[in-house]
Design a protein around this motif. Structure first.
Motif, PDB file in Angstrom:
ATOM      1  N   ASP A  38       0.860  -1.183   0.000  1.00 53.77           N
ATOM      2  CA  ASP A  38       0.000   0.000   0.000  1.00 53.77           C
ATOM      3  C   ASP A  38       0.898   1.236   0.000  1.00 53.77           C
ATOM      4  N   LYS A  39       0.319   2.411   0.275  1.00 55.27           N
ATOM      5  CA  LYS A  39       1.097   3.652   0.216  1.00 55.27           C
ATOM      6  C   LYS A  39       2.204   3.697   1.249  1.00 55.27           C
ATOM      7  N   ASN A  40       2.025   2.962   2.348  1.00 48.08           N
ATOM      8  CA  ASN A  40       3.051   2.974   3.393  1.00 48.08           C
ATOM      9  C   ASN A  40       4.337   2.290   2.956  1.00 48.08           C
ATOM     10  N   LEU A  41       4.244   1.396   1.954  1.00 45.37           N
ATOM     11  CA  LEU A  41       5.432   0.676   1.499  1.00 45.37           C
ATOM     12  C   LEU A  41       6.503   1.641   1.000  1.00 45.37           C
ATOM     13  N   LYS A  42       6.080   2.676   0.243  1.00 44.95           N
ATOM     14  CA  LYS A  42       7.042   3.650  -0.273  1.00 44.95           C
ATOM     15  C   LYS A  42       7.736   4.398   0.865  1.00 44.95           C
ATOM     16  N   LYS A  43       6.975   4.717   1.919  1.00 44.43           N
ATOM     17  CA  LYS A  43       7.561   5.434   3.057  1.00 44.43           C
ATOM     18  C   LYS A  43       8.567   4.553   3.796  1.00 44.43           C
ATOM     19  N   ILE A  44       8.201   3.269   3.965  1.00 42.11           N
ATOM     20  CA  ILE A  44       9.115   2.347   4.643  1.00 42.11           C
ATOM     21  C   ILE A  44      10.370   2.116   3.816  1.00 42.11           C
ATOM     22  N   ARG A  45      10.212   2.067   2.508  1.00 45.84           N
ATOM     23  CA  ARG A  45      11.374   1.862   1.631  1.00 45.84           C
ATOM     24  C   ARG A  45      12.434   2.939   1.811  1.00 45.84           C
ATOM     25  N   ARG A  46      12.005   4.159   2.143  1.00 45.79           N
ATOM     26  CA  ARG A  46      12.979   5.239   2.361  1.00 45.79           C
ATOM     27  C   ARG A  46      13.908   4.915   3.517  1.00 45.79           C
ATOM     28  N   ILE A  47      13.370   4.210   4.533  1.00 49.81           N
ATOM     29  CA  ILE A  47      14.204   3.784   5.655  1.00 49.81           C
ATOM     30  C   ILE A  47      15.085   2.609   5.250  1.00 49.81           C
ATOM     31  N   PHE A  48      14.490   1.643   4.569  1.00 49.13           N
ATOM     32  CA  PHE A  48      15.237   0.456   4.153  1.00 49.13           C
ATOM     33  C   PHE A  48      16.376   0.798   3.195  1.00 49.13           C
ATOM     34  N   ASP A  49      16.195   1.841   2.403  1.00 48.72           N
ATOM     35  CA  ASP A  49      17.182   2.189   1.388  1.00 48.72           C
ATOM     36  C   ASP A  49      18.383   2.947   1.943  1.00 48.72           C
ATOM     37  N   HIS A  50      18.386   3.245   3.258  1.00 49.99           N
ATOM     38  CA  HIS A  50      19.552   3.882   3.879  1.00 49.99           C
ATOM     39  C   HIS A  50      20.510   2.782   4.327  1.00 49.99           C
ATOM     40  N   PRO A  51      21.616   2.575   3.629  1.00 53.42           N
ATOM     41  CA  PRO A  51      22.509   1.451   3.974  1.00 53.42           C
ATOM     42  C   PRO A  51      23.101   1.545   5.373  1.00 53.42           C
ATOM     43  N   GLY A  87      12.148  -7.354  -1.135  1.00 53.23           N
ATOM     44  CA  GLY A  87      10.958  -7.325  -1.970  1.00 53.23           C
ATOM     45  C   GLY A  87       9.673  -7.454  -1.182  1.00 53.23           C
ATOM     46  N   PHE A  88       8.553  -7.618  -1.907  1.00 55.18           N
ATOM     47  CA  PHE A  88       7.253  -7.688  -1.245  1.00 55.18           C
ATOM     48  C   PHE A  88       6.358  -8.731  -1.910  1.00 55.18           C
ATOM     49  N   PHE A  89       5.335  -9.151  -1.143  1.00 55.39           N
ATOM     50  CA  PHE A  89       4.315 -10.081  -1.626  1.00 55.39           C
ATOM     51  C   PHE A  89       2.953  -9.401  -1.494  1.00 55.39           C
ATOM     52  N   ASP A  90       2.122  -9.618  -2.502  1.00 58.76           N
ATOM     53  CA  ASP A  90       0.786  -9.016  -2.469  1.00 58.76           C
ATOM     54  C   ASP A  90      -0.127  -9.806  -3.402  1.00 58.76           C
ATOM     55  N   ASP A  91      -1.411  -9.905  -3.045  1.00 59.49           N
ATOM     56  CA  ASP A  91      -2.347 -10.667  -3.872  1.00 59.49           C
ATOM     57  C   ASP A  91      -2.757  -9.920  -5.131  1.00 59.49           C
ATOM     58  N   ILE A 147      11.823 -18.705   4.220  1.00 61.75           N
ATOM     59  CA  ILE A 147      12.696 -19.773   4.718  1.00 61.75           C
ATOM     60  C   ILE A 147      13.932 -19.923   3.839  1.00 61.75           C
ATOM     61  N   ASP A 148      13.734 -19.996   2.512  1.00 60.73           N
ATOM     62  CA  ASP A 148      14.845 -20.240   1.589  1.00 60.73           C
ATOM     63  C   ASP A 148      15.857 -19.104   1.603  1.00 60.73           C
ATOM     64  N   ASN A 149      15.406 -17.876   1.820  1.00 56.54           N
ATOM     65  CA  ASN A 149      16.306 -16.715   1.764  1.00 56.54           C
ATOM     66  C   ASN A 149      16.709 -16.195   3.137  1.00 56.54           C
ATOM     67  N   ARG A 150      16.350 -16.949   4.181  1.00 53.03           N
ATOM     68  CA  ARG A 150      16.750 -16.612   5.547  1.00 53.03           C
ATOM     69  C   ARG A 150      16.407 -15.158   5.901  1.00 53.03           C
ATOM     70  N   ILE A 151      15.159 -14.813   5.721  1.00 52.19           N
ATOM     71  CA  ILE A 151      14.684 -13.468   6.020  1.00 52.19           C
ATOM     72  C   ILE A 151      14.642 -13.280   7.538  1.00 52.19           C
ATOM     73  N   ASP A 152      15.086 -12.117   8.013  1.00 52.14           N
ATOM     74  CA  ASP A 152      15.144 -11.849   9.454  1.00 52.14           C
ATOM     75  C   ASP A 152      13.882 -11.155   9.973  1.00 52.14           C
ATOM     76  N   GLU A 153      13.361 -10.198   9.193  1.00 50.44           N
ATOM     77  CA  GLU A 153      12.209  -9.427   9.639  1.00 50.44           C
ATOM     78  C   GLU A 153      11.161  -9.354   8.539  1.00 50.44           C
ATOM     79  N   VAL A 154       9.898  -9.458   8.935  1.00 48.59           N
ATOM     80  CA  VAL A 154       8.782  -9.366   7.995  1.00 48.59           C
ATOM     81  C   VAL A 154       7.888  -8.213   8.430  1.00 48.59           C
ATOM     82  N   TYR A 155       7.630  -7.294   7.509  1.00 46.57           N
ATOM     83  CA  TYR A 155       6.733  -6.171   7.761  1.00 46.57           C
ATOM     84  C   TYR A 155       5.410  -6.467   7.061  1.00 46.57           C
ATOM     85  N   CYS A 156       4.346  -6.479   7.841  1.00 52.10           N
ATOM     86  CA  CYS A 156       3.046  -6.907   7.322  1.00 52.10           C
ATOM     87  C   CYS A 156       2.068  -5.742   7.337  1.00 52.10           C
TER      88      CYS A 156
END
Length: 451
Positions: free
Chosen positions: A141-154, A162-166, A186-195
């Motif tokens: 949703d629209k919040n994904l773009k806002k969260i990406r700004r945080i994720f994109d700061h190395p 990436g993301f999953f959506d129906d 599981i396959d990519n050993r993801i540490d945190e999931v934002y839902c």
């Protein structure tokens, strides 16, 4: 198998380094004071207790040097009181107060230097790929773009996968429908999931919670905000139900209220005794010589919770019938000669220290407006009345940023209210001190709109 994380060691190591700095400086510079078992226990325990009470050490991944700078200042100030209190408790005769002040300032400087080095090290370490977490988002949703700004700061150490959506998507970071996320995590050993809660059914959300709990994955849920979130929002807990409070006012807390009122009382008392005691007789003579009328100009203005009070100023204009409806303008014919001088230097505002002492105003806060302007702006300016959650001030954030005096364009009042609301939401004693300092500088330099 997940790789072992050493991030849990950061806080214990930081505490140890802080104590080493404090003990090392005390031992090197004041051995006669430090080489005492009770002094050792007192200085270490007082630091740990104060830091714990301020919740100084719990750190987040998104923290930088300036994140908790206010807490750091509080910590230094309170620990400074504890530091000097030991002299009285232990009955120590101080030969040179300045030397012990120097020692304490050296402790603060070394602790601050360590803080700078620590955050720089963490930043560089993460930029090189260390201490990272892999994250995915479920539901777009629209919040994904806002969260990406945080994720994109190395420097924060996030690796967005990436993301999953129906719903269908052409984005290169789209990995498919929600039900396909489990195998990918599981396959990519993801540490945190934002839902994103609004994009999932109750059943899907419960399955995701159970999956995360059973696979040691941190799950963070983004609530359905209906686009109402604000920067000053906080969460209150009613039993096990989280309740969003959309506007947090720091001065609502008893500690903050008492601290600000104490500061106002002390500051206004000093101003009344040292300044107004001789300035009032002098201004009485100067104002009376030029223009008949009272020494003070008193006007009804709105303050805390929109309550009305009499705002006091030195009279800078000839008496007129429109003083309660018309603001001063450039080259205003109503302003007297002495009035131009005292308005240019803001001396006309100094009697408001009497308002501060009586409790109607604060030294710093949104400037009070006359009743007519409040009635006009509360209708025409969005969120105008938010400024009335706190007491009005002699000076304020908007004023030191240049938004004072005559309102020529809609942008003038909009910017003023924007800064007033920012002050209401971000208040601290440190911010008050900065505004007072800048007010004094502006008065010395002279301000363009001070007429």
């Amino acid at each position: 198998m997940r790789t072992k994380s050493y991030s849990n060691l950061i806080i214990p190591l930081t505490i140890i380094v802080h104590l080493i700095i404090i003990n090392g400086i005390l031992w090197l510079f004041t051995p006669e004071l430090y080489l005492n078992i009770w002094a050792f226990v007192y200085y270490n325990c007082s630091w740990l207790i104060i830091a714990h009470q301020l919740k100084f050490y719990p750190t987040g991944r998104r923290e930088v040097f300036m994140t908790n700078i206010r807490k750091l200042c509080y910590l230094y100030a309170i620990y400074g009181l504890a530091y000097f209190s030991w002299f009285g408790l232990a009955g120590i005769k101080v030969t040179s107060v300045y030397y012990y002040i120097f020692v304490y300032l050296l402790i603060c400087a070394c602790l601050t230097l360590y803080r700078i080095v620590f955050y720089e090290f963490v930043r560089h370490y993460r930029l090189k790929g260390g201490n990272f977490v892999k994250v995915v988002v479920i539901g777009r949703d629209k919040n994904l773009k806002k969260i990406r700004r945080i994720f994109d700061h190395p420097q924060f150490g996030y690796r967005y996968c990436g993301f999953f959506d129906d719903g269908p998507s052409n984005s290169p970071t789209y990995h498919g429908p929600v039900m396909g996320c489990f195998r990918y995590i599981i396959d990519n050993r993801i540490d945190e999931v934002y839902c994103t809660a609004a994009k999932l059914s109750k059943e899907q959300l419960q399955n995701l919670i159970n999956f995360a709990d059973n696979n040691l994955i941190k799950l963070k849920i983004i609530p359905d905000n209906k686009e109402i979130f604000t920067r000053s929002m906080s969460i209150e807990q009613y039993d096990n139900i989280p309740v969003l409070k959309l506007r947090t006012v720091p001065l609502e807390t008893e500690v903050a209220f008492v601290a600000k009122r104490a500061f106002d009382l002390v500051f206004s008392t000093i101003a009344i005794v040292t300044l107004l005691s001789w300035l009032i007789p002098l201004m009485y003579v100067l104002i009376k010589l030029e223009s008949p009328g009272p020494l003070f100009f008193k006007q009804r203005r709105h303050g805390l919770n929109r309550g009305a009070f009499w705002c006091i100023k030195f009279r800078s204009m000839a008496p007129s019938t429109d003083s309660d409806t018309k603001m001063a303008t450039k080259n205003d014919m109503r302003v007297t000669k002495i009035g131009r001088i005292i308005r240019k230097t803001s001396i006309d505002e100094l009697p408001q220290f009497l308002n501060v002492f009586m409790g109607d105003m604060s030294v710093v806060g949104p400037r009070p407006h006359m009743e007519k302007h409040t009635s006009d702006y509360e209708i025409s300016v969005d969120k105008y009345l938010v400024r009335h959650f706190v007491k009005p001030g002699i000076t304020g954030l908007a004023q030191v940023q240049g938004f004072r005096g005559e309102i020529n364009t809609p942008a003038d009042i909009l910017n003023r209210i924007r800064l007033d609301i920012l002050y209401v939401e971000k208040w601290s004693l440190w911010l008050d001190l900065k505004i007072i300092f800048k007010t004094v500088l502006n008065a010395i330099r002279g301000e363009e709109k001070a007429y």
